[in-house]
Scaffold this motif. Structure first.
Motif, PDB file in Angstrom:
ATOM      1  N   GLU A   1       0.853  -1.184   0.000  1.00  0.00           N
ATOM      2  CA  GLU A   1       0.000   0.000   0.000  1.00  0.00           C
ATOM      3  C   GLU A   1       0.891   1.237   0.000  1.00  0.00           C
ATOM      4  OE1 GLU A   1      -2.963   0.013   3.145  1.00  0.00           O
ATOM      5  OE2 GLU A   1      -2.867  -2.158   3.190  1.00  0.00           O
TER       6      GLU A   1
ATOM      7  N   ARG B   1       0.470   4.028   1.131  1.00  0.00           N
ATOM      8  CA  ARG B   1       0.482   4.722   2.422  1.00  0.00           C
ATOM      9  C   ARG B   1       1.744   4.403   3.213  1.00  0.00           C
ATOM     10  NH1 ARG B   1      -1.511   6.257   7.820  1.00  0.00           N
ATOM     11  NH2 ARG B   1       0.599   6.654   8.521  1.00  0.00           N
TER      12      ARG B   1
ATOM     13  N   ASP C   1       0.604   4.816  14.486  1.00  0.00           N
ATOM     14  CA  ASP C   1      -0.617   4.964  13.673  1.00  0.00           C
ATOM     15  C   ASP C   1      -1.740   4.014  14.110  1.00  0.00           C
ATOM     16  OD1 ASP C   1      -1.410   6.354  10.739  1.00  0.00           O
ATOM     17  OD2 ASP C   1      -2.508   4.536  11.251  1.00  0.00           O
ATOM     18  N   ARG C   2      -1.435   2.731  14.219  1.00  0.00           N
ATOM     19  CA  ARG C   2      -2.437   1.762  14.680  1.00  0.00           C
ATOM     20  C   ARG C   2      -2.085   1.324  16.106  1.00  0.00           C
ATOM     21  NH1 ARG C   2      -2.245  -2.371   9.524  1.00  0.00           N
ATOM     22  NH2 ARG C   2      -3.160  -0.986   7.958  1.00  0.00           N
TER      23      ARG C   2
ATOM     24  N   ASP D   1      -7.734  -4.121  12.446  1.00  0.00           N
ATOM     25  CA  ASP D   1      -7.109  -2.809  12.654  1.00  0.00           C
ATOM     26  C   ASP D   1      -8.023  -1.967  13.544  1.00  0.00           C
ATOM     27  OD1 ASP D   1      -5.992  -0.294  12.537  1.00  0.00           O
ATOM     28  OD2 ASP D   1      -6.161  -0.084  10.349  1.00  0.00           O
TER      29      ASP D   1
ATOM     30  N   ASN E   1      -7.978   1.035  14.105  1.00  0.00           N
ATOM     31  CA  ASN E   1      -8.366   2.285  13.437  1.00  0.00           C
ATOM     32  C   ASN E   1      -9.656   2.129  12.646  1.00  0.00           C
ATOM     33  OD1 ASN E   1      -6.166   3.667  14.358  1.00  0.00           O
ATOM     34  ND2 ASN E   1      -5.001   3.534  12.455  1.00  0.00           N
TER      35      ASN E   1
ATOM     36  N   ASN F   1     -10.447   4.332   2.845  1.00  0.00           N
ATOM     37  CA  ASN F   1      -9.139   4.950   2.537  1.00  0.00           C
ATOM     38  C   ASN F   1      -8.970   5.049   1.024  1.00  0.00           C
ATOM     39  OD1 ASN F   1      -8.389   2.371   1.673  1.00  0.00           O
ATOM     40  ND2 ASN F   1      -6.487   2.339   2.847  1.00  0.00           N
TER      41      ASN F   1
ATOM     42  N   ASP G   1      -5.654   9.482   3.197  1.00  0.00           N
ATOM     43  CA  ASP G   1      -4.194   9.283   3.058  1.00  0.00           C
ATOM     44  C   ASP G   1      -3.561  10.216   2.035  1.00  0.00           C
ATOM     45  OD1 ASP G   1      -4.095   7.239   4.946  1.00  0.00           O
ATOM     46  OD2 ASP G   1      -4.284   5.647   3.450  1.00  0.00           O
TER      47      ASP G   1
ATOM     48  N   LYS H   1      -3.436  13.197   5.882  1.00  0.00           N
ATOM     49  CA  LYS H   1      -2.773  12.974   7.152  1.00  0.00           C
ATOM     50  C   LYS H   1      -1.288  13.227   6.884  1.00  0.00           C
ATOM     51  CE  LYS H   1      -4.244   8.671   8.108  1.00  0.00           C
ATOM     52  NZ  LYS H   1      -4.826   7.556   8.892  1.00  0.00           N
TER      53      LYS H   1
HETATM   54  C1  BGC Z   1      -4.238   3.769   8.493  1.00  0.00           C
HETATM   55  C2  BGC Z   1      -4.651   4.311   7.150  1.00  0.00           C
HETATM   56  C3  BGC Z   1      -4.444   3.244   6.084  1.00  0.00           C
HETATM   57  C4  BGC Z   1      -5.079   1.934   6.492  1.00  0.00           C
HETATM   58  C5  BGC Z   1      -4.769   0.816   5.538  1.00  0.00           C
HETATM   59  C6  BGC Z   1      -4.979   2.504   8.764  1.00  0.00           C
HETATM   60  O1  BGC Z   1      -4.650   1.994  10.008  1.00  0.00           O
HETATM   61  O2  BGC Z   1      -4.486   4.732   9.499  1.00  0.00           O
HETATM   62  O3  BGC Z   1      -3.905   5.474   6.855  1.00  0.00           O
HETATM   63  O4  BGC Z   1      -4.997   3.652   4.870  1.00  0.00           O
HETATM   64  O5  BGC Z   1      -4.646   1.562   7.774  1.00  0.00           O
HETATM   65  O6  BGC Z   1      -3.427   0.516   5.528  1.00  0.00           O
END
Ligand code: BGC
Length: 364
Positions: A39, A41, A115-116, A163, A165, A249, A275, A295
């Motif tokens: 990815e 990102r 992030d996560r 995840d 998030n 995303n 993203d 972000k």
């Molecule tokens: C991140 C995103 C990302 C997604 C997939 C999330 O935990 O915060 O920015 O697009 O994971 O990888």
């Protein structure tokens, strides 16, 4: 002998703790583990880490887990063996990563969840993240701002249930969308679980999990595309026309947008993302994706490095609040996010110097 990576600190006792110098011969005793190179990102995070670390004169190893929690644990063990004192890790699977975090903790390594959030373990020292509730809220608000009248078809998609998030994004979006479903502005077209809960503003994690289970993309482009196509196959022409799509995303937004674009009964669509991936910035310029949530990864990277240096110096990194991971309130710092669409894409992403104009075509 230790900091050079020749021997592992774990092989000895009585080595100085806490007072470790952050830099020795340009080597910062930090290891970084990111989820996948598949990815854009996470490639972006790698690039921004390298830029920041090079500028500061640090030499740090960055490993990728390639979507596998087993590989992630191997990466963490390799870094422990090399003698890192701080681990910056973005978990592939928030719960599965607890084992890797615990292995690090047992070796005296501080763990920064990046992030996560790593869930269900006390072995997380700090969390650097974006305001993920705002990410979901901004995605949903964009759909709301572009809807008029009632009965607008709404298609919901979510991230991976592994995840943490994905839950926060969905919660942020649901809190904005639910009142607009209740008042008839939107009609959910692709989730019976969401329909069953559509009168409820505050969902429990279990309720969120039920909906996410039905609309998950697993953060995977193909899964997203197949799910959107399956949804469009069972939907009638009356469920189409001008539609509103919550896509979690950018990667999944492009896949979902492609599926909706290919459906002759869809006359117009609004689709969210997040993203500010380059490919989605181009989609926004081309009118194929409506918005993204930007972000600024540079901020996250700088926060993570600052926290790592603080931990290496034996001090507490600056925290503004905390996130509960099921076992512990993890001290956290979170960065703001920005809605980007065609109207402000140039100002936010090009003029700001985040990306170069040469990376895109059709920018006015
Ligand atoms: C991140 C995103 C990302 C997604 C997939 C999330 O935990 O915060 O920015 O697009 O994971 O990888």
């Amino acid at each position: 002998m230790i900091d050079s990576g020749y021997y592992s600190a774990a092989d000895f006792t009585g080595l100085e703790e806490g007072a470790a110098a952050p830099v020795e011969g340009g080597k910062l005793a930090v290891g970084i583990v990111l989820p996948t190179k598949d990815e854009p990102r996470w490639i972006q995070d790698e690039t921004r880490f390298k830029e920041a670390l090079d500028a500061a004169g640090y030499d740090v190893e960055i490993l990728f887990s390639q979507g596998s929690s087993a590989k992630e644990k191997e990466n963490v063990e390799a870094l422990i063996t090399k003698g890192v004192k701080v681990l910056i890790i973005c978990p592939q699977d928030g719960t599965a990563a607890a084992a890797a975090a615990e292995a690090a903790g047992e070796a005296g390594v501080k763990v920064i969840s990046y992030d996560r959030l790593i869930r269900d373990t006390a072995a997380v020292d700090y969390y650097v993240t974006f305001d993920s509730l705002a990410v979901g809220a901004q995605q949903a608000q964009y759909l709301v701002d572009n809807a008029t009248g009632t009965g607008n078809p709404l298609y919901l998609y979510a991230g991976a249930a592994s995840d943490n998030n994905a839950f926060i994004f969905f919660q942020g979006a649901w809190e904005v969308l639910q009142p607009k479903i209740a008042d008839g502005t939107f009609v959910i077209k692709n989730s019976s679980e969401a329909v069953a809960l559509q009168d409820k503003l505050e969902l429990t994690r279990d309720e969120q999990a039920k909906i996410i289970g039905q609309i998950t993309t697993n953060w995977d482009f193909n899964t997203a595309k197949n799910l959107a196509e399956a949804n469009l196959t069972v939907a009638t022409a009356a469920d189409k026309g001008k539609v509103f799509i919550l896509a979690p995303n950018d990667g999944t937004a492009r896949a979902i947008a492609d599926a909706f674009l290919a459906d002759p009964d869809v006359t117009e669509y609004f689709v969210s993302g997040q993203d500010a991936e380059k490919a989605s910035v181009q989609y926004i310029i081309d009118g194929k994706q409506s918005m993204t949530v930007f972000k600024d990864v540079r901020t996250l990277v700088n926060d993570a490095i600052a926290a790592a240096v603080a931990l290496l110096e034996g001090t507490e990194p600056a925290a503004k609040g905390s996130y509960n991971n099921g076992v512990k309130d993890v001290p956290a710092i979170q960065s703001p996010v920005v809605t980007v669409d065609k109207a402000n894409v140039k100002a936010e992403l090009i003029d700001s110097g985040y990306y170069s104009a040469a990376d895109f075509t059709g920018l006015e």
